[in-house]
Structures are given as C-alpha cells and as structure tokens.
Scaffold this motif. Sequence first.
Motif, mmCIF file in Angstrom:
data_model
loop_
_atom_site.group_PDB
_atom_site.id
_atom_site.type_symbol
_atom_site.label_atom_id
_atom_site.label_comp_id
_atom_site.label_asym_id
_atom_site.label_seq_id
_atom_site.Cartn_x
_atom_site.Cartn_y
_atom_site.Cartn_z
ATOM 1 N N ALA A 37 1.117 -0.923 0.111
ATOM 2 C CA ALA A 37 -0.189 0.000 0.035
ATOM 3 C C ALA A 37 1.183 0.983 0.111
ATOM 4 C CB ALA A 37 -0.708 -0.003 1.235
ATOM 5 N N GLU A 38 0.850 1.957 -0.749
ATOM 6 C CA GLU A 38 1.745 3.038 -0.771
ATOM 7 C C GLU A 38 1.103 4.932 -0.650
ATOM 8 O OE1 GLU A 38 4.674 5.596 -3.813
ATOM 9 O OE2 GLU A 38 4.670 4.268 -3.526
ATOM 10 N N TYR A 39 0.394 5.224 0.069
ATOM 11 C CA TYR A 39 -0.184 6.582 0.363
ATOM 12 C C TYR A 39 0.738 7.455 0.299
ATOM 13 C CZ TYR A 39 -3.458 9.290 3.810
ATOM 14 O OH TYR A 39 -3.774 10.592 4.045
ATOM 15 N N ARG A 40 -0.225 8.621 -0.430
ATOM 16 C CA ARG A 40 0.551 9.993 -0.587
ATOM 17 C C ARG A 40 -0.106 11.330 -0.123
ATOM 18 N NH1 ARG A 40 1.895 6.074 -4.868
ATOM 19 N NH2 ARG A 40 -0.159 7.105 -5.553
ATOM 20 N N ALA A 41 0.728 12.138 0.444
ATOM 21 C CA ALA A 41 -0.541 13.644 0.835
ATOM 22 C C ALA A 41 0.167 14.757 0.187
ATOM 23 C CB ALA A 41 -1.260 13.168 1.844
ATOM 24 N N ARG A 84 9.123 19.314 12.070
ATOM 25 C CA ARG A 84 9.895 17.967 11.056
ATOM 26 C C ARG A 84 8.506 18.690 10.488
ATOM 27 N NH1 ARG A 84 7.938 13.226 11.164
ATOM 28 N NH2 ARG A 84 7.796 11.975 13.440
ATOM 29 N N GLY A 85 7.208 18.454 10.986
ATOM 30 C CA GLY A 85 5.974 18.683 10.030
ATOM 31 C C GLY A 85 5.409 16.791 9.982
ATOM 32 N N THR A 86 4.949 16.647 9.312
ATOM 33 C CA THR A 86 4.643 14.838 9.049
ATOM 34 C C THR A 86 5.010 14.512 7.990
ATOM 35 O OG1 THR A 86 2.819 13.437 9.488
ATOM 36 C CG2 THR A 86 2.271 15.418 8.207
ATOM 37 N N TRP A 87 4.527 13.146 8.020
ATOM 38 C CA TRP A 87 5.387 12.658 6.552
ATOM 39 C C TRP A 87 4.564 12.546 5.546
ATOM 40 C CZ3 TRP A 87 1.155 9.043 5.302
ATOM 41 C CH2 TRP A 87 1.045 8.305 6.369
ATOM 42 N N LEU A 88 4.872 12.107 4.098
ATOM 43 C CA LEU A 88 4.123 13.178 2.777
ATOM 44 C C LEU A 88 4.076 11.418 2.180
ATOM 45 C CD1 LEU A 88 6.775 16.145 1.728
ATOM 46 C CD2 LEU A 88 3.967 16.224 2.301
ATOM 47 N N SER A 89 4.795 10.898 2.221
ATOM 48 C CA SER A 89 4.543 9.188 1.963
ATOM 49 C C SER A 89 4.701 8.615 3.142
ATOM 50 C CB SER A 89 5.028 8.880 0.244
ATOM 51 O OG SER A 89 6.430 9.164 0.641
#
Length: 275
Positions: A37-41, A84-89
Amino acid sequence: MSQPASPLSEQEQQQLVRRIGRAMLPAFPAGWQRVRAEYRAAGRHIEVDLAFTGPDGQWRQVRPPMDVVQLFGQLRAGMYTSERGTWLSAVYELEAPAAFAVDFNAEDEPRWRNPPPLIGFQDELRTFPRADERIPDWLRQRVGLPPRVEPVAPGELRTAHVYDGRDEAGRPVVHRPAVDAQLRDALLAYLEAAPVVLAARNLDVDEFAPGEQDVPLNFRTDGTWIWAGAVPHYLRKHGLPPEPALVRHIRDREFRPAEVDEATRDRAVALITGA
C-alpha cells in the motif's frame, strides 16, 4: 483542514499501524502472498494505491477500503511535530502470514500519480507547518518560497527578499507572520534609518496595487543586511512584514541601527550590482 490537536504516542502509532493492516485484509482474496500500500498526500490532495500478489506472484491492483484511507490520514496527523511537520508518503508492506514493514518519508517528493495543484502544497504547510530549515527545496519551490538561506558568516552581507515567491499567475506570494502596529512602527524606523547605498530617481510599480507607481528604487544596509526600498514601502502601505530572519535581526539589535563604514557600503553596492 485543522492542525492535529495532540500527537500520538509511540504505542498509539503502533496500534494504528496494525489497524491499517487489518483494514486492508478484506480487500484481498484467499491465498494472497504479499501486499503493498502506498499513501501520498499534500494538504487535501490524497492518493492511495493498493496491490497484492497471489500464488502466481503477479501484482494486482485493488480499490483501497475507505477505512484504510482514513486510518492513514489519522496516522499522518498523529505523527506531526512542529519541528519536522509530518510525512508526505508512506509505504506499507505485508507478507503472509503476518510480517509487515512501514516506511515513512517526510523529505522527498512523493511519486504522484497526478501532481497536486499549488493550493495542495500551500494547504500542507498551513495544516502541518514545519521549521523553515526542514522545508525541503522541492517543496519550497512548489509553494513559491525563496531558496533556503544558509547562515551568514561574520562580515558577510545578506540580501532580504521583498516577498516569498510568485504563484502560477506571476503574482507575489507571501508566507510570513503578521506584525502588530507597535512592532511595525519600530521596524519602519529602523529600516528607514539605515543609510541608502544605491538609488535611482524614478519609482517602481507597486506589485500589490496594479497601476500605482510609488515604490522607491533604492537600497539600504545596516552592515549585515541589505534591503530594497520596497521592503519598508510595502510594510507601511500594505502591512507586509519583512522576512522573519530580518525581523529577528532587527529585534536582536533592539531596533538600533549601527554605523556603516564606507568599505561596507562599497561591498553592499558591489553585491547589489553584481560587480
């Protein structure tokens, strides 16, 4: 979109990761061997790809269950930090019967199926703001921020950016905290007290007021920073604050400009003109 109220603990993150894995399973037929599964946002722009292999080893795409999409979003929000914000993928891999691994990426640009529009990247930084030095160069370019500026060694001069970039239509883009009236007046007094080192007789067009031509074409320096006449002009006329690093510098000096010797003025002119 709103910033997450509180971060998830390490244990809560692990629990959510396992819930995502369980939520994926109904999408696969019996006999599955591997899952990816790959999630990108970026802001409101979300892409999710879900695939599995059977005994023949061939990858087959399936429609991701809505629970999977929502749980990934909860995990992304819960892993946010102000630094650092949060992850993008994220890539989530399962291998029968129960092995799994998850990889998160907060720095590299995801491999978009359809690249998000400008507003998607702007929403990302509004919803999950991060320290300026943690905004990767590709994301800075996407939202129109100026390139990251490395610390200046003693004796070097830094040039202030009038605004933070331009949007797709070529209009100025600004991502800066507002300043109150008292701070604005103190900043203006400092910015307009520094000596002019280069000036033209004519005036430039106001980029925030089309048709008006009243922006001073000059440059000033305090021996550390150089700024265009547009910086105090836009602050006075439109309330546009200088870039945050310059504001911090002025506050550190307690709003008292230093004397600037002729050699420093000459260096400033050489830097402005590229001589």
